[in-house]
Design an enzyme around this catalytic site. Structure first.
Site, mmCIF file in Angstrom:
data_model
loop_
_atom_site.group_PDB
_atom_site.id
_atom_site.type_symbol
_atom_site.label_atom_id
_atom_site.label_comp_id
_atom_site.label_asym_id
_atom_site.label_seq_id
_atom_site.Cartn_x
_atom_site.Cartn_y
_atom_site.Cartn_z
ATOM 1 C CD GLU A 107 -2.866 -1.232 2.364
ATOM 2 O OE1 GLU A 107 -3.755 -2.093 2.348
ATOM 3 O OE2 GLU A 107 -2.711 -0.427 3.308
ATOM 4 N NE ARG A 145 -4.411 4.972 3.664
ATOM 5 C CZ ARG A 145 -4.940 4.150 4.556
ATOM 6 N NH1 ARG A 145 -5.293 4.602 5.730
ATOM 7 N NH2 ARG A 145 -5.121 2.880 4.266
ATOM 8 N NE ARG A 187 -4.256 5.034 9.930
ATOM 9 C CZ ARG A 187 -4.765 4.047 9.181
ATOM 10 N NH1 ARG A 187 -4.246 2.829 9.237
ATOM 11 N NH2 ARG A 187 -5.785 4.279 8.390
#
Length: 538
Positions: free
Chosen positions: A116, A292, A388
């Site tokens: 990811e 992200r 995160r």
């Protein structure tokens, strides 16, 4: 007035892991677990992608995982905590597997590992695209086998009981604030109960419902953080709200949006704008697998530039059989709204996803309030910093649940968990002078207004004027809601509204204090990072 040795609030992975371990360590003690909804209605349940862990040292290393986490955290991670979580993680995962959690495996028996955004290696263990659900299932079954765990559903914790309830003035400067237990609204009887405990363990989850659209379920209303703040405990870094870049866009939807896991991009999904251009390469060399915060800002930028409400996630080049094997629920959800992923792209837009800040804790999960521990998304351990790293949260919850278990166990075995001296003096909940609210619209309209303010002014991109406006609107909402709270009988809707307004206030205050752009806090008035890196503690 009920008394227990160990009180647990929340039934996600953080709460259940701790409760199960305590039950086995102390078979003669009672562990009471409270949840305000059904036992499995948690943020854990909706975690799709998986859990990041280094359990193949031939292809991966602790050093790489640590470095990836530090890079994502943008200078605000506590390196010691990152090292603890990464190195202790594999053992915690093995314990979960021993309890019956099934992670997907290759034909040769090795685990399938996904990749990811922000990760340098394939290290994400998963169970199809419902990893959290599978972990929750195994833990609930394990907890059900423990006769000394009492799990009570539909119990809403209102407030922590401290010296304040004994008539003392408690401020943030008060030394040794102590938690004696909680006041709880039993939703089945509509009665308010007093529960006293030698230790209270908060695993109350996140706060995504403060925004108009979120990947979080309806229960994610920041109750634990709000309670600790009211009790004068320390809260930090609330400005760092992670927006998941790819929630399924459905026109007119508010509340919980369906998550399209980052693992889809890890397997080769490509983000495209309305003109069909793969735009991520213009924003970051890692393209669709950038962290992200970068991907969410890039999507936000493309939506504003092109005047659209979403971008597209292109999976048309995927082999259907493999997509069905890894992402069956995403396939079915898309199909249910008329999207054939082999022929059409998936409309996606960012949605509030995860709170990186929260209740400030040390390496053993201890808060600034004695006998009170906090683990999971409601806590701020120092692992995530300003952003995160994907799939680190489930690992953090397991590692810190175990560390809390070790710390509380040691205190209990050394007989350091004494009965409180004030039990006879703690008052029952006082509801005199209150009545049922005559108009529920006072609550529902305030909640709608709160979400509008937070989404429009305190979203992915911020500036000082928006933050100032948000602060003024929230002050007014707070005054109106406190007045309603003082005169009304408490209800879940009123309690959640009150908690969410506190969460909104903490996010805005943190963003105002942080005069820089770092990680998830991007302020166009301060586009550069500050030289002085520090946490914002409220």
């Amino acid at each position: 007035m009920q008394q227990v040795d160990f009180l647990v609030i929340g039934t996600g992975i953080a709460g259940l892991t701790y409760a199960y371990k305590m039950a086995h360590q102390f078979p003669d003690k009672k562990i009471l677990v409270l949840t305000k909804a059904a036992a499995d209605e948690t943020n854990t349940k909706y975690a799709q992608g998986g859990v990041a862990v280094v359990n193949d040292l031939e292809r991966d290393s602790f050093e790489k995982h640590i470095e990836d986490t530090l890079i994502a955290g943008d200078g605000l991670c506590n390196k010691k905590i990152v090292e603890i979580v990464v190195t202790e993680g594999p053992e915690r995962i093995n314990e979960l597997i021993a309890l019956g959690t099934n992670f997907d495996k290759e034909a040769d028996g090795d685990y399938k590992r996904g990749k990811e955004g922000g990760h340098s290696e394939f290290r994400i263990l998963h169970h199809k695209d419902i990893t959290g659900w599978e972990m929750e299932r195994a833990l609930l079954e394990a907890v059900a086998s423990c006769s000394n765990i009492e799990l009570i559903k539909h119990c809403f914790v209102i407030d922590l009981i401290t010296q304040h309830h004994l008539g003392y003035l408690v401020t943030k400067a008060t030394p040794d604030i102590e938690c004696y237990g909680v006041y709880v609204l039993n939703l089945r009887t509509n009665e308010i109960e007093t529960i006293l405990a030698k230790t209270t363990y908060l695993a109350s989850g996140g706060n995504g419902q403060v925004y108009r659209t979120t990947t979080n379920p309806g229960i994610a209303t920041g109750d634990g953080v709000a309670m600790v703040y009211r009790a004068k405990g320390r809260i930090e870094n609330m400005e760092f709200i992670q927006f998941h870049p790819t929630a399924l866009f459905e026109a007119g939807l508010t509340g919980q949006a369906f998550l399209i896991t980052e693992a889809v991009r890890g397997d080769g999904g490509i983000l495209r704008n309305k003109d069909g251009e793969a735009f991520m390469e213009q924003y970051d060399e890692r393209k669709d697998l950038a962290p992200r915060d970068i991907v969410a800002r890039a999507i936000d930028s493309e939506m504003k530039r092109t005047g659209t409400e979403h971008v597209w996630l292109d999976c048309r080049h995927f082999e259907l059989e493999k997509f069905l094997e890894h992402f069956p629920n995403i396939y079915e959800k898309c199909k249910s709204i008329g999207i054939d992923i082999t022929q059409q792209m998936i409309p996606v837009s960012p949605a509030a996803h995860y709170s990186c800040g929260g209740i400030k804790v040390n390496e053993w999960g201890q808060t600034s309030i004695r006998n009170l521990y906090a683990v999971g998304e409601c806590s701020s351990t120092g692992l995530h910093g300003a952003n995160r790293l994907a799939s680190n949260s489930l690992l953090e919850a397991m590692v810190f649940a175990h560390r809390c278990f070790e710390h509380v166990s040691a205190k209990a075995l050394n007989k350091e968990l004494n009965d409180h001296h004030y039990e006879g003096h703690i008052p029952e909940w006082n509801a005199r002078g209150t009545m049922q609210p005559k108009e529920m619209i006072l609550i529902t309209q305030s909640l709608k207004e709160l979400r509008q303010v937070m989404s429009d002014y305190v979203g992915i991109v911020r500036n000082n004027i928006r933050l100032e406006r948000a602060s003024k609107r929230l002050d007014l909402l707070w005054e109106e809601t406190e007045q309603l709270y003082r005169s009304s009988k408490v209800s879940p809707q009123l309690l959640e509204l009150r908690n969410l307004i506190t969460i909104g206030y903490l996010i805005v205050k943190g963003a105002i204090f942080r005069k820089e752009s770092r990680g998830l806090n991007y302020n166009t008035d301060y586009p550069e990072k500050s030289v002085l890196v520090q946490n914002v503690v409220l």
